[in-house]
Design a protein around this motif. Structure first.
Motif, PDB file in Angstrom:
ATOM      1  N   LEU A  33       0.939  -1.200   0.006  1.00 38.37           N
ATOM      2  CA  LEU A  33       0.019   0.038  -0.087  1.00 38.37           C
ATOM      3  C   LEU A  33       0.689   1.224  -0.017  1.00 38.37           C
ATOM      4  N   ASP A  34       2.009   1.135   0.938  1.00 42.07           N
ATOM      5  CA  ASP A  34       2.803   2.304   0.719  1.00 42.07           C
ATOM      6  C   ASP A  34       3.366   2.728  -0.795  1.00 42.07           C
ATOM      7  N   ALA A  35       3.676   1.509  -1.104  1.00 40.90           N
ATOM      8  CA  ALA A  35       4.307   1.763  -2.576  1.00 40.90           C
ATOM      9  C   ALA A  35       3.384   2.104  -3.678  1.00 40.90           C
ATOM     10  N   LYS A  36       2.110   1.708  -3.540  1.00 39.21           N
ATOM     11  CA  LYS A  36       1.315   1.699  -4.874  1.00 39.21           C
ATOM     12  C   LYS A  36       0.015   2.634  -4.529  1.00 39.21           C
ATOM     13  N   LEU A  37      -0.264   3.002  -3.303  1.00 38.51           N
ATOM     14  CA  LEU A  37      -1.666   3.439  -3.008  1.00 38.51           C
ATOM     15  C   LEU A  37      -1.140   5.269  -2.771  1.00 38.51           C
ATOM     16  N   VAL A  91      -2.102  11.620  -9.643  1.00 40.89           N
ATOM     17  CA  VAL A  91      -2.471  10.992 -10.973  1.00 40.89           C
ATOM     18  C   VAL A  91      -1.246  10.896 -12.074  1.00 40.89           C
ATOM     19  N   LYS A  92      -0.393  11.797 -11.637  1.00 38.01           N
ATOM     20  CA  LYS A  92       0.886  11.571 -12.513  1.00 38.01           C
ATOM     21  C   LYS A  92       1.490  10.269 -12.203  1.00 38.01           C
ATOM     22  N   GLN A  93       1.608   9.860 -10.839  1.00 37.15           N
ATOM     23  CA  GLN A  93       2.195   8.646 -10.225  1.00 37.15           C
ATOM     24  C   GLN A  93       1.514   7.738 -10.602  1.00 37.15           C
ATOM     25  N   CYS A  94       0.243   7.570 -10.960  1.00 34.03           N
ATOM     26  CA  CYS A  94      -0.743   6.569 -11.401  1.00 34.03           C
ATOM     27  C   CYS A  94      -0.496   6.311 -12.909  1.00 34.03           C
ATOM     28  N   ILE A  95      -0.189   7.450 -13.510  1.00 36.26           N
ATOM     29  CA  ILE A  95       0.191   7.367 -15.070  1.00 36.26           C
ATOM     30  C   ILE A  95       1.363   6.449 -15.457  1.00 36.26           C
ATOM     31  N   LYS A  96       2.269   6.794 -14.263  1.00 36.17           N
ATOM     32  CA  LYS A  96       3.571   6.070 -14.707  1.00 36.17           C
ATOM     33  C   LYS A  96       3.517   4.505 -14.247  1.00 36.17           C
ATOM     34  N   ASP A  97       2.819   4.163 -13.274  1.00 38.18           N
ATOM     35  CA  ASP A  97       2.504   2.901 -13.008  1.00 38.18           C
ATOM     36  C   ASP A  97       1.760   2.126 -14.241  1.00 38.18           C
ATOM     37  N   TYR A 137       4.374  -0.084 -22.059  1.00 38.49           N
ATOM     38  CA  TYR A 137       4.860   0.834 -22.943  1.00 38.49           C
ATOM     39  C   TYR A 137       6.116   1.055 -22.695  1.00 38.49           C
ATOM     40  N   TYR A 138       6.691   0.918 -21.352  1.00 40.45           N
ATOM     41  CA  TYR A 138       7.953   0.908 -20.809  1.00 40.45           C
ATOM     42  C   TYR A 138       8.276  -0.169 -19.840  1.00 40.45           C
ATOM     43  N   LYS A 139       9.578  -0.296 -19.870  1.00 38.72           N
ATOM     44  CA  LYS A 139      10.147  -1.462 -18.755  1.00 38.72           C
ATOM     45  C   LYS A 139      10.190  -0.824 -17.483  1.00 38.72           C
ATOM     46  N   SER A 140      10.283   0.460 -17.073  1.00 41.47           N
ATOM     47  CA  SER A 140      10.430   1.026 -15.972  1.00 41.47           C
ATOM     48  C   SER A 140      10.197   2.427 -15.881  1.00 41.47           C
ATOM     49  N   GLU A 141       9.829   2.937 -14.918  1.00 36.87           N
ATOM     50  CA  GLU A 141       9.530   4.542 -14.788  1.00 36.87           C
ATOM     51  C   GLU A 141      10.604   5.178 -14.987  1.00 36.87           C
ATOM     52  N   ALA A 167       7.395  14.906 -19.809  1.00 39.97           N
ATOM     53  CA  ALA A 167       6.615  15.415 -20.922  1.00 39.97           C
ATOM     54  C   ALA A 167       5.496  14.515 -21.513  1.00 39.97           C
ATOM     55  N   LYS A 168       5.758  13.208 -21.440  1.00 40.68           N
ATOM     56  CA  LYS A 168       5.052  12.167 -21.713  1.00 40.68           C
ATOM     57  C   LYS A 168       3.825  12.062 -20.802  1.00 40.68           C
ATOM     58  N   VAL A 169       4.098  12.051 -19.492  1.00 40.04           N
ATOM     59  CA  VAL A 169       3.370  11.913 -18.396  1.00 40.04           C
ATOM     60  C   VAL A 169       2.234  13.046 -18.353  1.00 40.04           C
ATOM     61  N   GLN A 170       2.964  14.370 -18.572  1.00 41.58           N
ATOM     62  CA  GLN A 170       1.961  15.485 -18.714  1.00 41.58           C
ATOM     63  C   GLN A 170       1.209  15.499 -19.656  1.00 41.58           C
ATOM     64  N   GLU A 171       1.668  14.986 -20.615  1.00 38.22           N
ATOM     65  CA  GLU A 171       0.555  14.817 -21.840  1.00 38.22           C
ATOM     66  C   GLU A 171      -0.852  14.113 -21.548  1.00 38.22           C
ATOM     67  N   ILE A 172      -0.487  12.894 -21.108  1.00 38.30           N
ATOM     68  CA  ILE A 172      -1.553  12.073 -20.479  1.00 38.30           C
ATOM     69  C   ILE A 172      -2.448  12.600 -19.436  1.00 38.30           C
ATOM     70  N   ALA A 173      -1.595  13.447 -18.536  1.00 39.35           N
ATOM     71  CA  ALA A 173      -2.372  13.908 -17.456  1.00 39.35           C
ATOM     72  C   ALA A 173      -3.270  15.101 -17.785  1.00 39.35           C
ATOM     73  N   ASP A 174      -2.908  15.709 -19.054  1.00 33.70           N
ATOM     74  CA  ASP A 174      -3.692  17.148 -19.414  1.00 33.70           C
ATOM     75  C   ASP A 174      -4.830  16.524 -20.304  1.00 33.70           C
ATOM     76  N   GLU A 175      -5.084  15.244 -20.443  1.00 30.79           N
ATOM     77  CA  GLU A 175      -6.274  14.470 -21.055  1.00 30.79           C
ATOM     78  C   GLU A 175      -7.545  14.244 -20.126  1.00 30.79           C
ATOM     79  N   LEU A 176      -7.216  14.587 -18.765  1.00 29.25           N
ATOM     80  CA  LEU A 176      -8.218  14.563 -17.618  1.00 29.25           C
ATOM     81  C   LEU A 176      -8.669  15.821 -17.114  1.00 29.25           C
TER      82      LEU A 176
END
Length: 355
Positions: free
Chosen positions: A84-88, A294-300, A307-311, A317-326
């Motif tokens: 929970l500490d790592a994922k919530l 939300v950005k942390q959730c996007i990376k997960d 789409y990526y092997k690791s964060e 910029a990619k995280v921001q682009e996705i976050a801006d859709e919400l």
């Protein structure tokens, strides 16, 4: 009405084994009590052998198939808090009470069934936490036959059928707890449940050692609801407006923020005896998520969907682009997400899939 749709997988090899083993037990038992061995002592020995064989079969069977044993059901929550500490994200009022209540309830003789009521807007993590708990408690996670997800909108759609639903729910709970005392029940969309149905659970959440010869005190109940979501959000926004960290919000101050709307809104817990008789173990508030959460959730999500092997490979910029859709609120500052992390996977696919 079938309250729960569970996946039962027939295993032909274990069924054949069970059949052969049973025939062997019957054969030995009949042989021992036949005319040649018709003595009380030998019959007693035969009964003991039969009982031993059955016990041995049960042990072997539970090594193959899911049973209500420590092999399949765990009360060790050491890894739960770490996960929970790592994922919530953004839910400091959730992790500690959930873990503490589960650990206390996991002892040999709990005083009553555990009943946690989760409150907050959609996408804040109520179902996510329930799924993580199921994965830590049961070897088969949400696919366990001892985990029961009950959706109010699916199972109780007609208000005029409340008496029928109550009878079916009562029969369902009793059958499942008889099967496994550690059964885990997740009631989703409590805010959409017709009032009165949930009071069926009152006897099973009370401090009775047994009802009809069955002990319900080891069962766990989670109630998931959007009720009080607006009140929780208002308190969170006020804290932010006063330039205070959200971590300064205390669980105690949120309890009445949740309890009063839950009791007075005409939904599943409206005037419920579970609240009036103090049978809810704890009310757990899920705060609205900020853009940073939300950005942390996007990376997960980007890693989870491959789409990526690791964060570390993911650009800001990619995280921001996705976050801006919400969508975000309040107007002017747009700091809190209206849907939390619920819609990030579809937005990730929107941005990442090539045409």
């Amino acid at each position: 009405m079938k309250i729960l749709h569970r996946q039962r997988h027939d295993q032909s090899s274990s069924m054949i084994f069970r059949k052969d083993y049973t025939l062997l037990i019957i054969y030995l038992s009949l042989s021992l009590v036949s005319g040649e061995f018709m003595t009380a002592g030998v019959v007693a020995v035969g009964s003991a052998i039969s009982a031993g064989l059955l016990a041995g079969f049960n042990v072997i069977n539970c090594m193959i198939n899911e049973c209500c044993t420590d092999r399949w059901v765990s009360t060790n929550y050491t890894d739960l808090k770490l996960t929970l500490d790592a994922k919530l994200y953004g839910q400091h009022l959730v992790i500690e009470p959930v873990v503490k209540h589960l650990k206390a309830h996991g002892k040999d003789n709990p005083s009553k069934a555990l009943a946690l009521s989760f409150h907050g807007w959609t996408g804040t993590g109520k179902n996510y936490v329930s799924r993580i708990v199921a994965e830590k408690m049961f070897a088969k996670g949400m696919k366990s036959k001892f985990v029961h997800l009950i959706s109010a909108t699916k199972e109780f759609p007609h208000k005029e059928m409340v008496p029928f639903y109550k009878d079916k729910l009562r029969d369902f709970i009793e059958a499942r707890v008889k099967e496994c005392p550690r059964s885990f029940f997740i009631f989703d969309e409590m805010d959409k449940m017709p009032p009165g149905i949930i009071d069926t659970l009152k006897p099973y959440l009370d401090f009775y050692e047994n009802l009809g010869g069955v002990d319900y005190r080891k069962a766990t109940f989670f109630f998931l609801s959007n009720t009080a979501g607006n009140d929780i959000a208002e308190r969170t926004i006020t804290t932010w407006t006063n330039n205070l960290d959200r971590e300064t919000i205390k669980l105690k101050e949120m309890e009445e923020v949740i309890r009063l709307p839950a009791l007075n809104n005409k939904s599943g817990l409206w005037h419920s005896e579970l609240i009036l008789k103090n049978l809810i173990t704890a009310y757990v508030p899920f705060l609205p998520l900020e853009r940073r959460h939300v950005k942390q959730c996007i990376k997960d999500g980007l890693v989870h969907k491959g789409y990526y092997k690791s964060e570390d490979e993911i650009s800001d910029a990619k995280v921001q682009e996705i976050a801006d859709e919400l969508q975000y609120y309040p107007e002017g500052v747009l700091i809190f997400s209206t849907t939390g992390c619920k819609r990030i996977h579809e937005k990730i696919d929107l941005i990442m899939e090539e045409i």
